[in-house]
Scaffold this motif. Structure first.
Motif, PDB file in Angstrom:
ATOM      1  N   LEU A  98       0.832  -1.206   0.000  1.00 42.53           N
ATOM      2  CA  LEU A  98       0.000   0.000   0.000  1.00 42.53           C
ATOM      3  C   LEU A  98       0.864   1.252   0.000  1.00 42.53           C
ATOM      4  O   LEU A  98       0.579   2.211  -0.722  1.00 42.53           O
ATOM      5  N   ARG A  99       1.913   1.246   0.796  1.00 32.08           N
ATOM      6  CA  ARG A  99       2.816   2.406   0.817  1.00 32.08           C
ATOM      7  C   ARG A  99       3.422   2.632  -0.565  1.00 32.08           C
ATOM      8  O   ARG A  99       3.480   3.750  -1.054  1.00 32.08           O
ATOM      9  N   LYS A 100       3.843   1.548  -1.190  1.00 29.21           N
ATOM     10  CA  LYS A 100       4.427   1.662  -2.526  1.00 29.21           C
ATOM     11  C   LYS A 100       3.412   2.219  -3.528  1.00 29.21           C
ATOM     12  O   LYS A 100       3.749   3.027  -4.388  1.00 29.21           O
ATOM     13  N   ALA A 101       2.151   1.815  -3.392  1.00 29.09           N
ATOM     14  CA  ALA A 101       1.098   2.299  -4.294  1.00 29.09           C
ATOM     15  C   ALA A 101       0.844   3.786  -4.114  1.00 29.09           C
ATOM     16  O   ALA A 101       0.389   4.460  -5.038  1.00 29.09           O
ATOM     17  N   MET A 102       1.156   4.315  -2.916  1.00 27.78           N
ATOM     18  CA  MET A 102       0.856   5.718  -2.628  1.00 27.78           C
ATOM     19  C   MET A 102       2.076   6.620  -2.614  1.00 27.78           C
ATOM     20  O   MET A 102       1.937   7.832  -2.455  1.00 27.78           O
ATOM     21  N   ASP A 158      -3.804   3.762  -8.267  1.00 27.21           N
ATOM     22  CA  ASP A 158      -5.171   3.517  -7.804  1.00 27.21           C
ATOM     23  C   ASP A 158      -5.581   2.057  -7.936  1.00 27.21           C
ATOM     24  O   ASP A 158      -6.261   1.521  -7.062  1.00 27.21           O
ATOM     25  N   THR A 159      -5.171   1.412  -9.002  1.00 25.39           N
ATOM     26  CA  THR A 159      -5.542   0.015  -9.215  1.00 25.39           C
ATOM     27  C   THR A 159      -5.017  -0.865  -8.091  1.00 25.39           C
ATOM     28  O   THR A 159      -5.756  -1.670  -7.521  1.00 25.39           O
ATOM     29  N   SER A 160      -3.752  -0.707  -7.744  1.00 32.42           N
ATOM     30  CA  SER A 160      -3.176  -1.506  -6.655  1.00 32.42           C
ATOM     31  C   SER A 160      -3.817  -1.158  -5.323  1.00 32.42           C
ATOM     32  O   SER A 160      -4.132  -2.046  -4.525  1.00 32.42           O
ATOM     33  N   VAL A 199      -4.655   7.175   2.935  1.00 30.25           N
ATOM     34  CA  VAL A 199      -5.494   6.909   1.770  1.00 30.25           C
ATOM     35  C   VAL A 199      -6.352   8.132   1.442  1.00 30.25           C
ATOM     36  O   VAL A 199      -6.467   8.529   0.280  1.00 30.25           O
ATOM     37  N   ASP A 200      -6.929   8.762   2.462  1.00 27.00           N
ATOM     38  CA  ASP A 200      -7.732   9.967   2.243  1.00 27.00           C
ATOM     39  C   ASP A 200      -6.925  11.063   1.553  1.00 27.00           C
ATOM     40  O   ASP A 200      -7.433  11.753   0.667  1.00 27.00           O
ATOM     41  N   SER A 201      -5.680  11.213   1.952  1.00 20.27           N
ATOM     42  CA  SER A 201      -4.853  12.273   1.361  1.00 20.27           C
ATOM     43  C   SER A 201      -4.428  11.952  -0.075  1.00 20.27           C
ATOM     44  O   SER A 201      -4.051  12.833  -0.831  1.00 20.27           O
ATOM     45  N   GLU A 202      -4.520  10.688  -0.448  1.00 20.56           N
ATOM     46  CA  GLU A 202      -4.093  10.260  -1.775  1.00 20.56           C
ATOM     47  C   GLU A 202      -5.237  10.197  -2.783  1.00 20.56           C
ATOM     48  O   GLU A 202      -4.998  10.162  -3.970  1.00 20.56           O
ATOM     49  N   THR A 203      -6.458  10.151  -2.272  1.00 27.46           N
ATOM     50  CA  THR A 203      -7.582   9.963  -3.206  1.00 27.46           C
ATOM     51  C   THR A 203      -8.450  11.202  -3.289  1.00 27.46           C
ATOM     52  O   THR A 203      -8.364  12.112  -2.549  1.00 27.46           O
TER      53      THR A 203
END
Length: 130
Positions: free
Chosen positions: A81-85, A92-94, A126-130
Motif C-alpha cells: 500500500l505504501r508503494k502504491a501511494m 489507484d488500481t493496486s 489513503v484519504d490524502s491520496e484519493t
C-alpha cells in the motif's frame, strides 16, 4: 527442506529453481516459516538475502513476496500500500485491489502494521491520496 533449498542455491553454481518452486508453492505458511528459520541456521543468512543473491527479476520478486507473506502478511500488504501511494501520483488500481481484497480478512492488521512501520494511520494516508 531447508537443506534442500541451501543445496539448490547457495551451495551450487547456478540455482535449481525447480526446488525453490516446489517448496515455495506447496508448503503452507507455517511450514515455510519453519523451513526459513532452519535455513537461516544452515546458511547463516536470511532467506531474503539468499533469494536476492540467487535469483533475479520477477522470479526473485515472487519468492520474496511469498516469504514475506509467510512471515508477516499484514506487513507485506502495508508495504504494498505504501508503494502504491508513494511518489507522484497514486497507483489507484493496486490501492483499490489491496483494500477491497483484504477488507474481510486482515485489513485491521494491515492498518496496525502500517502505523507501526510508517508512523501514519492508513486511513488518513489513503484519504490524502484519493
Amino acid at each position: 527442506e531447508a537443506n534442500e533449498l541451501h543445496q539448490a542455491g547457495e551451495r551450487k553454481v547456478g540455482t535449481d529453481e525447480a526446488i525453490f518452486i516446489k517448496i515455495f508453492a506447496l508448503r503452507n505458511i507455517y511450514q515455510l516459516r519453519a523451513t526459513f528459520d532452519e535455513y537461516e541456521k544452515i546458511a547463516r543468512k536470511s532467506i531474503f538475502k539468499s533469494i536476492d543473491s540467487e535469483t533475479s527479476g520477477d522470479f526473485c520478486s515472487a519468492l520474496k513476496a511469498i516469504a514475506m507473506c509467510a512471515y508477516d502478511r499484514p506487513q507485506y500488504f502495508a508495504d504494498r500500500l505504501r508503494k502504491a501511494m508513494e511518489g507522484a501520483g497514486t497507483d489507484d488500481t493496486s490501492l483499490i485491489r489491496i483494500v477491497v481484497t483484504r477488507s474481510e480478512f486482515d485489513l485491521v492488521n494491515i492498518k496496525h502494521a502500517h502505523l507501526r512501520t510508517y508512523g501514519k494511520e492508513l486511513g488518513r494516508r489513503v484519504d490524502s491520496e484519493t
